[in-house]
Structure formats: C-alpha cells, structure tokens
Write a protein that holds these residues in place. Structure first.
Motif, PDB file in Angstrom:
ATOM      1  N   GLU A 156       0.811  -1.212   0.000  1.00 26.11           N
ATOM      2  CA  GLU A 156       0.000   0.000   0.000  1.00 26.11           C
ATOM      3  C   GLU A 156       0.849   1.268   0.000  1.00 26.11           C
ATOM      4  N   VAL A 157       1.930   1.279   0.759  1.00 24.80           N
ATOM      5  CA  VAL A 157       2.715   2.504   0.953  1.00 24.80           C
ATOM      6  C   VAL A 157       3.450   2.955  -0.312  1.00 24.80           C
ATOM      7  N   LEU A 158       3.476   2.130  -1.335  1.00 32.21           N
ATOM      8  CA  LEU A 158       4.180   2.485  -2.569  1.00 32.21           C
ATOM      9  C   LEU A 158       3.301   3.238  -3.565  1.00 32.21           C
ATOM     10  N   HIS A 159       2.125   3.684  -3.138  1.00 34.10           N
ATOM     11  CA  HIS A 159       1.199   4.360  -4.048  1.00 34.10           C
ATOM     12  C   HIS A 159       1.774   5.682  -4.577  1.00 34.10           C
ATOM     13  N   GLU A 160       1.145   6.178  -5.624  1.00 33.37           N
ATOM     14  CA  GLU A 160       1.548   7.453  -6.211  1.00 33.37           C
ATOM     15  C   GLU A 160       1.300   8.571  -5.209  1.00 33.37           C
ATOM     16  N   ASN A 161       1.904   9.754  -5.457  1.00 29.21           N
ATOM     17  CA  ASN A 161       1.645  10.861  -4.547  1.00 29.21           C
ATOM     18  C   ASN A 161       0.131  11.097  -4.442  1.00 29.21           C
ATOM     19  N   ASP A 162      -0.315  11.329  -3.219  1.00 29.16           N
ATOM     20  CA  ASP A 162      -1.749  11.444  -2.943  1.00 29.16           C
ATOM     21  C   ASP A 162      -2.294  12.734  -3.549  1.00 29.16           C
ATOM     22  N   ARG A 163      -3.165  12.562  -4.546  1.00 25.08           N
ATOM     23  CA  ARG A 163      -3.767  13.701  -5.245  1.00 25.08           C
ATOM     24  C   ARG A 163      -5.275  13.723  -5.057  1.00 25.08           C
ATOM     25  N   SER A 164      -5.752  13.036  -4.032  1.00 26.11           N
ATOM     26  CA  SER A 164      -7.192  12.905  -3.836  1.00 26.11           C
ATOM     27  C   SER A 164      -7.881  14.240  -3.572  1.00 26.11           C
ATOM     28  N   ALA A 165      -7.130  15.245  -3.123  1.00 27.04           N
ATOM     29  CA  ALA A 165      -7.741  16.557  -2.851  1.00 27.04           C
ATOM     30  C   ALA A 165      -8.322  17.190  -4.111  1.00 27.04           C
ATOM     31  N   THR A 166      -7.720  16.899  -5.257  1.00 27.55           N
ATOM     32  CA  THR A 166      -8.237  17.450  -6.509  1.00 27.55           C
ATOM     33  C   THR A 166      -8.954  16.403  -7.346  1.00 27.55           C
ATOM     34  N   GLY A 167      -8.639  15.122  -7.143  1.00 27.87           N
ATOM     35  CA  GLY A 167      -9.206  14.101  -8.013  1.00 27.87           C
ATOM     36  C   GLY A 167      -8.680  14.277  -9.431  1.00 27.87           C
ATOM     37  N   PHE A 168      -9.443  13.789 -10.401  1.00 29.49           N
ATOM     38  CA  PHE A 168      -9.025  13.882 -11.798  1.00 29.49           C
ATOM     39  C   PHE A 168      -8.887  15.332 -12.224  1.00 29.49           C
ATOM     40  N   LEU A 169      -7.777  15.628 -12.918  1.00 31.60           N
ATOM     41  CA  LEU A 169      -7.568  16.943 -13.523  1.00 31.60           C
ATOM     42  C   LEU A 169      -7.332  16.758 -15.012  1.00 31.60           C
ATOM     43  N   PRO A 170      -7.860  17.641 -15.857  1.00 26.22           N
ATOM     44  CA  PRO A 170      -7.550  17.570 -17.284  1.00 26.22           C
ATOM     45  C   PRO A 170      -6.035  17.625 -17.491  1.00 26.22           C
ATOM     46  N   PRO A 171      -5.531  16.976 -18.537  1.00 24.25           N
ATOM     47  CA  PRO A 171      -4.079  16.854 -18.714  1.00 24.25           C
ATOM     48  C   PRO A 171      -3.287  18.150 -18.579  1.00 24.25           C
ATOM     49  N   ASP A 172      -3.718  19.234 -19.220  1.00 21.47           N
ATOM     50  CA  ASP A 172      -2.952  20.483 -19.150  1.00 21.47           C
ATOM     51  C   ASP A 172      -2.890  21.013 -17.721  1.00 21.47           C
ATOM     52  N   GLU A 173      -4.019  20.964 -17.031  1.00 20.57           N
ATOM     53  CA  GLU A 173      -4.051  21.441 -15.648  1.00 20.57           C
ATOM     54  C   GLU A 173      -3.221  20.539 -14.746  1.00 20.57           C
ATOM     55  N   PHE A 174      -3.309  19.223 -14.981  1.00 21.01           N
ATOM     56  CA  PHE A 174      -2.508  18.281 -14.188  1.00 21.01           C
ATOM     57  C   PHE A 174      -1.019  18.584 -14.310  1.00 21.01           C
ATOM     58  N   GLU A 175      -0.558  18.834 -15.534  1.00 24.60           N
ATOM     59  CA  GLU A 175       0.873  19.102 -15.741  1.00 24.60           C
ATOM     60  C   GLU A 175       1.311  20.365 -15.009  1.00 24.60           C
ATOM     61  N   GLN A 176       0.472  21.371 -14.985  1.00 23.34           N
ATOM     62  CA  GLN A 176       0.806  22.610 -14.272  1.00 23.34           C
ATOM     63  C   GLN A 176       0.929  22.364 -12.771  1.00 23.34           C
ATOM     64  N   VAL A 177      -0.003  21.587 -12.216  1.00 27.48           N
ATOM     65  CA  VAL A 177       0.042  21.303 -10.784  1.00 27.48           C
ATOM     66  C   VAL A 177       1.229  20.394 -10.467  1.00 27.48           C
ATOM     67  N   ALA A 178       1.503  19.445 -11.348  1.00 32.87           N
ATOM     68  CA  ALA A 178       2.665  18.567 -11.145  1.00 32.87           C
ATOM     69  C   ALA A 178       3.970  19.364 -11.155  1.00 32.87           C
ATOM     70  N   ASP A 179       4.061  20.345 -12.027  1.00 29.98           N
ATOM     71  CA  ASP A 179       5.252  21.211 -12.036  1.00 29.98           C
ATOM     72  C   ASP A 179       5.434  21.891 -10.683  1.00 29.98           C
ATOM     73  N   GLN A 180       4.343  22.385 -10.108  1.00 32.55           N
ATOM     74  CA  GLN A 180       4.397  23.052  -8.807  1.00 32.55           C
ATOM     75  C   GLN A 180       4.755  22.058  -7.697  1.00 32.55           C
ATOM     76  N   PHE A 181       4.232  20.845  -7.797  1.00 33.02           N
ATOM     77  CA  PHE A 181       4.514  19.781  -6.827  1.00 33.02           C
ATOM     78  C   PHE A 181       6.022  19.542  -6.714  1.00 33.02           C
ATOM     79  N   PHE A 182       6.693  19.450  -7.842  1.00 30.71           N
ATOM     80  CA  PHE A 182       8.146  19.220  -7.845  1.00 30.71           C
ATOM     81  C   PHE A 182       8.923  20.486  -7.496  1.00 30.71           C
ATOM     82  N   ALA A 183       8.421  21.640  -7.905  1.00 30.52           N
ATOM     83  CA  ALA A 183       9.148  22.897  -7.685  1.00 30.52           C
ATOM     84  C   ALA A 183       9.124  23.348  -6.231  1.00 30.52           C
TER      85      ALA A 183
END
Length: 196
Positions: free
Chosen positions: A75-102
């Motif tokens: 269980e602990v190997l799951h992807e980063n928890d993104r349940s707060a937003t749920g599904f995001l359209p691809p362009d929006e997801f990439e923008q949030v992912a950039d912020q996640f790493f930055a």
C-alpha cells in the motif's frame, strides 16, 4: 548484491468517473508491459512488488505471469496522494505537477507534499528490501511521480522534475540495494519499454 528495477506502469484507461487509483491499463499499456519480459534483466528477477493501485498491480502481474512469480502489493508504494483534486484535465494536471516538484515542502492544492511522498517511498522500499536475500533481484512496479522522487534520493540530488520520465509511463531504471543508504547512484537514466 541485490539489484532492483523500478518500472512505471504504461498507458492507462482514463475514466474521470473512476477514482484514479482504480484505473487499469489500456490495451497499448498492456502490450508495452508485456515487452518488459524481453529485457535483459527480466529472467533474473525473483520478486515482483507493486504499488497497491490497480494499474501498477496489472503491470506487475503481466510480468510475473511470464516467470511464474507472485506479485506482492504494498500500500505505501502508491503514487503521490492527489485525492484533494481528483481527476484533472491533462494540461491542468501538468501545471500542478510542475508546482509539486518545484515546491517539495509545500502542499499544492491539497496534494501530498513531494518531500512527504519521497520519505514514504524510500521508507517503504527500504523496509521491503530488508526482508529479501542479497542475491535475489527485485522488480518494483509503480508510478512516475514517486519513482522520480526515489530516483532523486538514490542520486542524492534535490527534488526536481528534471529527473522525471519523459513521454509518459512505461519507463524503468536499475539501482542497487546499497544505493538506498549510500545515495551514491550516478547513472539512473530512464529507459522506455517498447512502443511497437
């Protein structure tokens, strides 16, 4: 010395009505996962350990079936928890992912922080490897985000999306068990599964 492979799940069947952890592989994703059994290290693998998300389990099962191995979901190997937003359209997801790493110490729109996710994945893999014989190679099937965070830890470099896989999932890298403690891995280039 145990060598390890970290393999990210290939393409998934995207369904905004289904929780992301429950997405399965698409047909092309399954075909690409099957290509992993032809890689030079494949026949050496003795353990297949996956994230408990469906797409990672399916990736592990496709590989394991070819060699008569069980798949152990963790269980602990799951992807980063993104349940707060749920599904995001691809362009929006990439923008949030950039912020996640930055901003690894900050929660972006309620997501798990990158630092928290990195500590979780490193701890989870370390704990599992502690129970495995030194001579038994391990395949981990998981996700691109936490796989990148693990890679940054292994190389002892700051968290950065510059170390992310390119072109989506279905990529892998090889590391040594000792790299988890020593953080001295130097050549962890992502390799892509066949797209043919």
């Amino acid at each position: 010395m145990t060598f390890c492979i970290y393999l990210t799940h290939p393409q998934v069947q995207i369904d905004p009505e289904v929780p992301v952890p429950d997405w399965g592989l698409s047909e092309i994703g399954r075909q690409r996962a099957e290509a992993a059994v032809q890689l030079p290290w494949a026949a050496s693998i003795r353990h297949v350990i996956s994230s408990a998300e469906r797409k990672a389990i399916e990736t592990g099962e496709i590989f394991a079936r070819a060699f008569g191995l069980p798949v152990t979901p963790i269980e602990v190997l799951h992807e980063n928890d993104r349940s707060a937003t749920g599904f995001l359209p691809p362009d929006e997801f990439e923008q949030v992912a950039d912020q996640f790493f930055a901003h690894p110490g900050q929660s972006v729109r309620g997501w798990e922080t990158a630092q928290g996710a990195q500590e979780r994945i490193v701890s989870g893999i370390s704990a599992r490897l502690a129970d495995i014989e030194e001579t038994e190679p391990v395949l981990f099937t998981g996700h691109g985000g936490v796989g990148t965070l693990l890679k940054c830890h292994l190389m002892n470099v700051p968290i950065s999306r510059s170390h992310d896989q390119s072109g989506g999932g279905g990529c892998w890298y090889r590391f040594q068990k000792s790299d988890l403690l020593q953080q001295t891995a130097t050549d962890l280039s992502w390799e892509r599964l066949s797209t043919e």
